[in-house]
Design an enzyme around this catalytic site. Structure first.
Site, PDB file in Angstrom:
ATOM      1  CD  GLU A  49      -2.963  -1.064   2.297  1.00 43.48           C
ATOM      2  OE1 GLU A  49      -4.142  -1.382   2.055  1.00 43.48           O
ATOM      3  OE2 GLU A  49      -2.566  -0.739   3.436  1.00 43.48           O
ATOM      4  CB  CYS A  56       3.470   7.693   2.671  1.00 43.15           C
ATOM      5  SG  CYS A  56       4.043   6.598   3.988  1.00 43.15           S
ATOM      6  CB  CYS A  99       6.949  -1.842  15.938  1.00 45.85           C
ATOM      7  SG  CYS A  99       8.676  -1.475  15.522  1.00 45.85           S
ATOM      8  CB  CYS A 121       7.529  -4.806   8.738  1.00 45.66           C
ATOM      9  SG  CYS A 121       8.969  -4.051   9.521  1.00 45.66           S
ATOM     10  CB  CYS A 173       1.215   7.261  11.255  1.00 43.92           C
ATOM     11  SG  CYS A 173       2.811   6.720  11.860  1.00 43.92           S
ATOM     12  CB  CYS A 203       3.587  -1.100  13.328  1.00 45.95           C
ATOM     13  SG  CYS A 203       3.618  -0.958  11.537  1.00 45.95           S
TER      14      CYS A 203
END
Length: 340
Positions: free
Chosen positions: A91, A104, A115, A111, A329, A118
Site C-alpha cells: 500500500e 508515502c 513493533c 515487516c 501512520c 504497527c
C-alpha cells in the site's frame, strides 16, 4: 519472463546497453524515457534505432505496474494498492496539502521488526521490494506529475532493504532520473545502525528515526529492535554525523496514554537529544487490533508538545490523515490480500 528496465540505475542501463552491443549513450536515452517521459513500451523509445528497440524488446519490458485499487479518504488522502512479485501487495499513501503532494512509499511487503503499535507488523515479513517497485509507487499514481515530496514511511523497514532503497533514492534524485532535490525526501528507520550509517554516507535525503520513548526498558517492549540497537547508541551515532545546514534529522514519537506521555519522558528526551539540532514529530496513536495501547487525550498531546518546546526541542504534531481508509501512520497492511 522478461526482465524489467524500470528501476535500473544509469550504471545498470549501461550494462544492458553493453550486453546488447549498443552504444553507451543508449543508456542515458533509456533513462530519459523511463523516468522523465510517459511510455509503456520499448517501441515508444523513438530516438533509439529500430535494431536497438528490437534487441531490447526480446529480453526486456518497461515494467511499470498500475495500482489495482484506489481508496479516497474524506480528507483527500488516497491509498493505492500495488501488486508486487510473488502475488503479494503493498500500500502507498498520497497525502495532499495546500502547497505540496507527499507520497508515502513502502519498501517491503510486511515487516519483520515486530513493533507492537504497527499494523504492518501484524502480517509479518513477506518479501523485499525492488527499486523499480518502490519508484513505481510514485510514477504510477494519478498525481505522479504533481508530487513534491516523498517519505519512506509506508510498509517495511527501509534499512532492512538497504540496497534497493538506495537505488530508488538514486533514481529519484539523479539528473538522469526524476531530478528531485534530496531535501524533499525523508527516509524513516527504527534505528538499524549499519544501514543508517550507509544511508547517511551515500544519500543526501533527510533522516527520521522512530523513537517513541527515551527509556530502554519501555522501548524494548514496544520495539524488539531495541535489543540489537539501543536508542542511546542510535542517537550517539547521529550526534557524530555532520548533517550540514540543509539536511534534517527528526524523531518520530507516537504518544501512548500512560506509557510515554509524562514530564519524566520530556526530561529524559531533553537529556538524550541534548546538543543535537533536530525536531520531534508527535504522532497520535491510531488503534491497532490486538494491542492494549491507547492514544492520550488532546490536552495531554498539546501539553507534551509545549513542554518539549520549552526545553528547546522544536516539536510539532503531525496531522492524522486518511484514518478512515486505514492510510494513517501505522495502519498500512495487506495481510488479508496476501493470504497470510
Amino acid at each position: 519472463m522478461k526482465e524489467k528496465l524500470y528501476g535500473k540505475t544509469l550504471t545498470e542501463l549501461q550494462l544492458v546497453a553493453k550486453e546488447l552491443g549498443l552504444p553507451k549513450f543508449t543508456a542515458r536515452q533509456m533513462a530519459d524515457w523511463l523516468y522523465k517521459k510517459e511510455i509503456s513500451t520499448i517501441e515508444e523509445m523513438t530516438n533509439l534505432s529500430k535494431n536497438a528497440r528490437e534487441q531490447l524488446t526480446e529480453k526486456y519490458e518497461i515494467g511499470l505496474v498500475a495500482p489495482t485499487r484506489i481508496q479516497k479518504s474524506k480528507d483527500g488522502t488516497k491509498k493505492y494498492l500495488f501488486p508486487t512479485t510473488g502475488h503479494k501487495f503493498v500500500e502507498t499513501a498520497m497525502i495532499p496539502e495546500r502547497d505540496r503532494i507527499t507520497v508515502c512509499v513502502s519498501s517491503q511487503v510486511g515487516c519483520k521488526m515486530g513493533c507492537l503499535f504497527c499494523f504492518t507488523a501484524k502480517q509479518g515479513f513477506q518479501g523485499q521490494l525492488t527499486a523499480g517497485e518502490i519508484v513505481n509507487q510514485v510514477k504510477s499514481i494519478e498525481e505522479a506529475g504533481e508530487v513534491t515530496n516523498i517519505v519512506y514511511m509506508g510498509m517495511g523497514e527501509p534499512f532492512d532493504n538497504l540496497d534497493e532503497v538506495l537505488k530508488s533514492l538514486e533514481i529519484f534524485t539523479a539528473d538522469w532520473g526524476f531530478a528531485m532535490s534530496p531535501r524533499r525526501i525523508t527516509v524513516s528507520t527504527i534505528g538499524i545502525i549499519p544501514g543508517m550509517l550507509t544511508f547517511l554516507e551515500k544519500s543526501e535525503a533527510h533522516l527520521a528515526v522512530s523513537l517513541h520513548t527515551p527509556f530502554n526498558d519501555e522501548r524494548q517492549k514496544l520495539m524488539p529492535v531495541q535489543v540489537a540497537y539501543p536508542v542511546d547508541e542510535v542517537v550517539n551515532e547521529i550526534k557524530g554525523w555532520d548533517f550540514g545546514r540543509q539536511r534534517r534529522v527528526s524523531f518520530e514519537y507516537i504518544l501512548f496514554e500512560g506509557l510515554n506521555d509524562s514530564p519524566r519522558h520530556v526530561k529524559e528526551l531533553a537529556r538524550l537529544l541534548s546538543g543535537l539540532k533536530c525536531r520531534i514529530n508527535l504522532i497520535r496513536f491510531h488503534p491497532v487490533p490486538g494491542t492494549p495501547l491507547k492514544s492520550p487525550g488532546e490536552d495531554t498531546i498539546q501539553r507534551f508538545k509545549e513542554q518539549l518546546n520549552q526545553k528547546g526541542i522544536l516539536t510539532t504534531i503531525r496531522a492524522s490523515r486518511g484514518q478512515d481508509i486505514y492510510a494513517a501512520c501505522g495502519l498500512l497492511s495487506t495481510k488479508e490480500l496476501s493470504g497470510a
